[in-house]
Structures are given as C-alpha cells and as structure tokens.
Design an enzyme around this catalytic site. Structure first.
Site, PDB file in Angstrom:
ATOM      1  N   GLU A 136     -11.449  -4.709   9.886  1.00  0.00           N
ATOM      2  CA  GLU A 136     -10.749  -3.700   9.105  1.00  0.00           C
ATOM      3  C   GLU A 136     -11.162  -3.822   7.640  1.00  0.00           C
ATOM      4  O   GLU A 136     -11.089  -4.901   7.053  1.00  0.00           O
ATOM      5  CB  GLU A 136      -9.237  -3.885   9.235  1.00  0.00           C
ATOM      6  CG  GLU A 136      -8.438  -2.809   8.521  1.00  0.00           C
ATOM      7  CD  GLU A 136      -6.935  -2.989   8.663  1.00  0.00           C
ATOM      8  OE1 GLU A 136      -6.216  -1.986   8.643  1.00  0.00           O
ATOM      9  OE2 GLU A 136      -6.495  -4.154   8.788  1.00  0.00           O
ATOM     10  N   CYS A 186      -2.895   2.033   6.791  1.00  0.00           N
ATOM     11  CA  CYS A 186      -3.077   1.442   8.120  1.00  0.00           C
ATOM     12  C   CYS A 186      -3.587   2.457   9.136  1.00  0.00           C
ATOM     13  O   CYS A 186      -4.299   2.095  10.070  1.00  0.00           O
ATOM     14  CB  CYS A 186      -1.761   0.858   8.616  1.00  0.00           C
ATOM     15  SG  CYS A 186      -1.135  -0.513   7.626  1.00  0.00           S
ATOM     16  N   ASN A 196       0.800  -1.227   0.000  1.00  0.00           N
ATOM     17  CA  ASN A 196       0.000   0.000   0.000  1.00  0.00           C
ATOM     18  C   ASN A 196       0.834   1.280   0.000  1.00  0.00           C
ATOM     19  O   ASN A 196       0.400   2.302  -0.530  1.00  0.00           O
ATOM     20  CB  ASN A 196      -0.981   0.004   1.172  1.00  0.00           C
ATOM     21  CG  ASN A 196      -0.298  -0.070   2.523  1.00  0.00           C
ATOM     22  OD1 ASN A 196       0.689  -0.783   2.692  1.00  0.00           O
ATOM     23  ND2 ASN A 196      -0.812   0.663   3.486  1.00  0.00           N
ATOM     24  N   LYS A 214      11.826  -8.158   1.081  1.00  0.00           N
ATOM     25  CA  LYS A 214      10.835  -8.761   0.198  1.00  0.00           C
ATOM     26  C   LYS A 214       9.669  -7.800   0.071  1.00  0.00           C
ATOM     27  O   LYS A 214       8.784  -7.757   0.918  1.00  0.00           O
ATOM     28  CB  LYS A 214      10.336 -10.103   0.733  1.00  0.00           C
ATOM     29  CG  LYS A 214       9.563 -10.899  -0.348  1.00  0.00           C
ATOM     30  CD  LYS A 214       8.509 -11.815   0.230  1.00  0.00           C
ATOM     31  CE  LYS A 214       7.196 -11.100   0.446  1.00  0.00           C
ATOM     32  NZ  LYS A 214       6.554 -10.603  -0.813  1.00  0.00           N
ATOM     33  N   GLU A 256       4.168  -3.538  12.362  1.00  0.00           N
ATOM     34  CA  GLU A 256       3.044  -2.593  12.288  1.00  0.00           C
ATOM     35  C   GLU A 256       1.919  -3.314  11.578  1.00  0.00           C
ATOM     36  O   GLU A 256       2.047  -3.700  10.419  1.00  0.00           O
ATOM     37  CB  GLU A 256       3.402  -1.314  11.538  1.00  0.00           C
ATOM     38  CG  GLU A 256       2.283  -0.278  11.679  1.00  0.00           C
ATOM     39  CD  GLU A 256       2.238   0.761  10.592  1.00  0.00           C
ATOM     40  OE1 GLU A 256       1.305   0.707   9.767  1.00  0.00           O
ATOM     41  OE2 GLU A 256       3.145   1.606  10.559  1.00  0.00           O
TER      42      GLU A 256
END
Length: 537
Positions: A406, A308, A178, A201, A274
């Site tokens: 979410e 997020c 994102n 990665k 996170e």
C-alpha cells in the site's frame, strides 16, 4: 524523457500551483481557539501539531499520560451510566442538532481539516458531507435499530421472546490522521446514540479537528463527560485505550490493527477494524473512457491518495488501454496543486515526511526496475515541503514494491487485461479487500463482476463515494482489510450487547400434565415434526 525531466530542461510547469488564499494558519488557529478546544483534555506533558502546507507549528497541546487515560475512562464510565438512561429519542436529537451545526459552521472545520491534513478544500468537504449524512441517518434511524424485537419462541404461544440491545459501556476509539473529522466523530456518532460514552485518541497532528467536533457535539447537547479525548504518542497511549475499553474501534494500518485486535482479544472485548487497502479499478472494453478517465482522477488522487478506499491499481482492457491512458494522463497533468484555504486547488499535500518518503521510494523503485512514468513522478517543494505530483506508473510488475505494498499517496499503477476472468483474478490477488471500482456501460455486467470481487465495497462507474456515502449499507473490509463494518445496522449494533429475554407461559419446558419422561420426549418429537410441517422458522 519523463515529465519531470521535461520541466527541468524547459522550465515549464504543467502542474502549476493553484492561486493562494489570504488567510493563514495564525488567522485560524488562534490561542483562544486552542484553549477552548483543549479544555478538559488531561495532560501533564506538552506536545504540538504542525501543518503540512508549510511544516510550521499550529498549536501547543496537552500530552496525556497512561494515568490520564485511566482517569478519562473513569469519568466517561460514570457519565455513561446516566447517558444510557436518557431516552433514545433525546440522544438522537443531539445528532440532528449536530448535523445542522456542522453544516452552518463548516467553514471553521474546513480550515482546520486543510491546515492539519494538507487537503484541497473540496476533499475536506467530503468529510463534512460524510459526517452530516451519518448524523442524519443515525439521528433518524437509531430508535428503529435499537428497538426491542420480538422473535418466535421455542414453543409457539407458550414461549415469548424479546431481543434487547444494551450499550457496551465506554468505547475506546483510535482515529487516524487522514480523515480527522469523518473517521473520528463520524464513527463515534452511532456509539453515542446507542448509549455509550467514548474515549477517543485522535492522531496528535490532526487532533484540533476532532476536538472541534467534540466542542460542537457538546453545544448540540451531548454531556461533556460522555466524550473524552486523550492525546499522545500512539504506541504509548493507544494500548492504554485498548486496556480500559469495553469495545474498541480502530482505523489505521493492518500492522497496527493486528496489535489492537490482540490487545482486545486478551481482554475478551469486541473490536472493529478498518485497515489497509490496495484497491483496484477495472475499466472494461465497453466503458465510457472519458467518464472513466475523469473518475480515475477522483478515485486515485482525492486527498492526495491518502484514503483507505482510494484506487492504487488500475486494470484497463487492452482494447481501450491506449485511448484511456491518453485521457487519464492528460487530466492528471492538468491538476492544480495548492495550499489555499479556499476552493480552487485540485489536490493538496501529503501529510508529512514519512508519507513523502514512502511515495518517493515506491516511484523510484518502480522506475529503477523498468516502470514508465506517464504523469507526475516528482516532489514539489516549491509548493510545500510534502507535495508530490499525482503520478501514473505503467509497466509495473513484481518485484516492484508499488505492485503489492500500500502506497497511501497519489500514485497509481496501470495493468492491462484481456478478459473479465483475468481482471477479476488479478484484482483479487492481494491480501487486501477493502474497495473496488468497475467501469462499464452494461449495468448488469458491472454488478455481476462486482459480486465476484472480494472487497467490502464495490462501486460501478465511480471510484468510492457512492458505496461509502450510502450509509444505510455496511462499509468495511474483507481479508486483511479489517473486521466489522461501519454504517447501517451493523455500524450501530456493534456498539451494543444483544440480550435475549424469554418468558415461558402456562406450561414449563419439562414433563407436565401427568407425562413421564418418555411421554414428554414423544410429545416434543411430534411437536417438532408438526412445526416443520407448518413451516415454523
């Protein structure tokens, strides 16, 4: 009748596409660019990535195997030993040169971020800002963060103590799709300046952005072998990164974060995570509702809600709810959606079919169970295959999925409250604790409510940018939103091992000067009392 139904019957389109640019994906992602960026990425297989704007393929890419991952760590480990001996001032200078290169060549990476994520250009620029700020901060402050520190010893004068900071070695970084610039190289910068190598990665669908940043860091002076990139399917390559790393940095879902933490724990290596969020914004009765409505648009719909720390729950005091929602809905309906590689669009696309399905499921489930759509609520294949209108849902309550899960898309649920205590309790009533927002004209009241919210960051009179952009302060999640912090001292010291070196002088920590054990014990007891009396710490 909903907005979507109105459009279907009248043919009107309040969420009109923004004007389109003239550059295409083929103009930006040339074979020469792909060859340059993928140079050094090992992989015997082939994979590809695609642009959400049209669904078309952007580039053919090498696909790494577990053996390639092992080789990348071997190469990085050899290079790290040399890099760690490089003076910290020289390592920091690489970051400062990188800062200048990012800003001077930002048009290149803005095109890549837009093509790989589907973002509006202004939202892509948030990544440029964040990376530049992090590069400047750690370029200027790393030496102070890493400098040996003196501490009081066990016995004043006799014990001299220093705290040293050593790099962990090779950091394994698993970066999300994102924010492919900020959450890849942005997180790697403090690791590099602390003397580590990194094997990253990135998500394959957004890897060109990360590879562009690697290319720029090498141009800025970072040894190429210090920064390795591996590409491949997350469930295959991700565990291999964890298996070889000396420390793991992960940004992504809470579910995957648990797996990463378990893999790191099994090897007794550190990890920072996170993870997910269901972030709340509180609009108090004394808020400036025009500013709050404008702020809510930014907080909820930046990067199409695929952030997020974006807001998914909106708590509005009942005294101002109607006036606020009227303004918020009007601003939301006026947003322009578009695919142009240029400024002008207010919101871009979702990243792919999975995100579109999740958003559609949450909205459809809420409406079927009684929620009301105040704005949006419709996919927009006329603009691009994964576009979905920014959506406001009123009347949301359990057991609607959008109430607690979410969404990670341009959907916000509205709730009304009557007191500060109620708002705080409801805002805290999820397993997540990443970010929150409070709107009020009373700065002291805003800070007091912020301190009661169980989230890693809270923004007063803004949605997320002030806390995230204040890079001297830590940023991260409480509860199921993560472990560890990025930014500030914690953001760089997590990539180091602390070592205490204590030098004993003149007298040993044992009976001496003719004292037997009993006299030594009495002497030490008197000394401890004196140290307390004289306020030694």
């Amino acid at each position: 009748m909903t907005d979507a139904q109105t459009r279907a019957t009248t043919g009107t389109n309040p969420l009109a596409p923004a004007p389109q640019g003239v550059r295409t994906a083929a103009d930006v992602v040339t074979p020469e660019l792909v060859a340059q960026l993928t140079k050094g990425v090992a992989g015997s297989g082939r994979t590809a990535n695609h642009t959400p704007f049209t669904g078309e393929k952007l580039a053919d890419l090498p696909e790494s195997t577990p053996e390639d991952v092992a080789k990348a760590f071997e190469t990085a480990r050899a290079a790290q030993a040399v890099w760690a001996r490089t003076p910290v001032g020289e390592r920091a200078a690489v970051l400062l040169r990188f800062h200048d290169l990012v800003l001077s060549r930002q048009a290149e990476v803005l095109d890549l971020v837009q093509l790989e994520t589907g973002k509006a250009r202004l939202h892509a620029h948030e990544e440029v800002q964040a990376v530049a700020v992090a590069a400047r901060h750690y370029g200027r402050r790393a030496a102070a963060y890493l400098r040996p520190k003196r501490h009081a010893g066990a016995v004043p004068v006799l014990t001299k103590v220093s705290e040293l900071r050593h790099p962990r070695g090779v950091v394994g970084q698993i970066a999300p799709w994102n924010y492919p610039l900020e959450l890849s190289v942005g997180d790697a910068l403090p690791a590099f300046v602390a003397g580590n190598a990194v094997v990253m990665k990135p998500d394959t669908e957004t890897c060109l952005t990360a590879l562009w940043a690697r290319d720029l860091l090498i141009e800025a002076g970072l040894p190429a072998d210090v920064f390795q990139v591996v590409l491949g399917d997350g469930p295959v390559i991700g565990p291999e990164v964890v298996r070889h790393a000396d420390y793991v940095s992960f940004t992504g879902s809470t579910r995957t974060g648990r797996e990463v933490a378990q893999g790191a724990a099994a090897r007794l290596v550190g990890v920072s995570l996170e993870l997910g969020g269901k972030n709340a914004m509180l609009v108090l009765e004394d808020a400036d509702i025009d500013k709050a409505a404008a702020g809510a648009v930014r907080a909820c719909f930046s990067s199409a809600g695929q952030l997020c720390i974006s807001i998914e729950r909106l708590y509005v005091h009942e005294a101002v709810a109607d006036a606020f929602l009227e303004r918020f809905a009007a601003r939301t309906k006026a947003l322009r959606l578009g695919t142009a590689l240029a400024y002008g669009a207010d919101m871009g696309s979702l990243v792919g079919q999975r995100q579109l399905d999740a958003v559609t499921r949450h909205v459809d489930d809420a409406v079927a169970k009684g929620a009301k759509i105040l704005a949006g609520g419709t996919a927009r294949p006329d603009i691009g295959p994964y576009f979905y209108e920014p959506t406001i849902l009123d009347g949301v309550e359990a057991p609607m999925s959008v109430c607690t899960e979410e969404t990670f898309g341009p959907v916000v649920s509205v709730y009304r409250f009557s007191s500060d205590d109620e708002a705080v309790e409801r805002a805290n009533g999820t397993p997540y604790g990443l970010n929150a927002s409070v709107w009020t004209r009373n700065a002291r009241r805003g800070r007091e409510i912020a301190a009661r919210l169980r989230t890693g960051t809270v923004n007063v009179n803004e949605g997320y940018a002030p806390a995230y952009g204040s890079v001297q302060s830590p940023m991260g999640g409480m509860k199921e939103s993560g472990l560890g912090r990025r930014h500030g001292s914690e953001g760089i010291l997590k990539y180091t091992e602390a070592q205490t070196v204590a030098q004993q002088r003149l007298l040993p920590m044992a009976p001496s000067l003719g004292m037997d054990d009993e006299k030594y014990a009495a002497f030490m007891s008197r000394s401890l009392r004196l140290m307390k009396a004289f306020r030694f710490r």
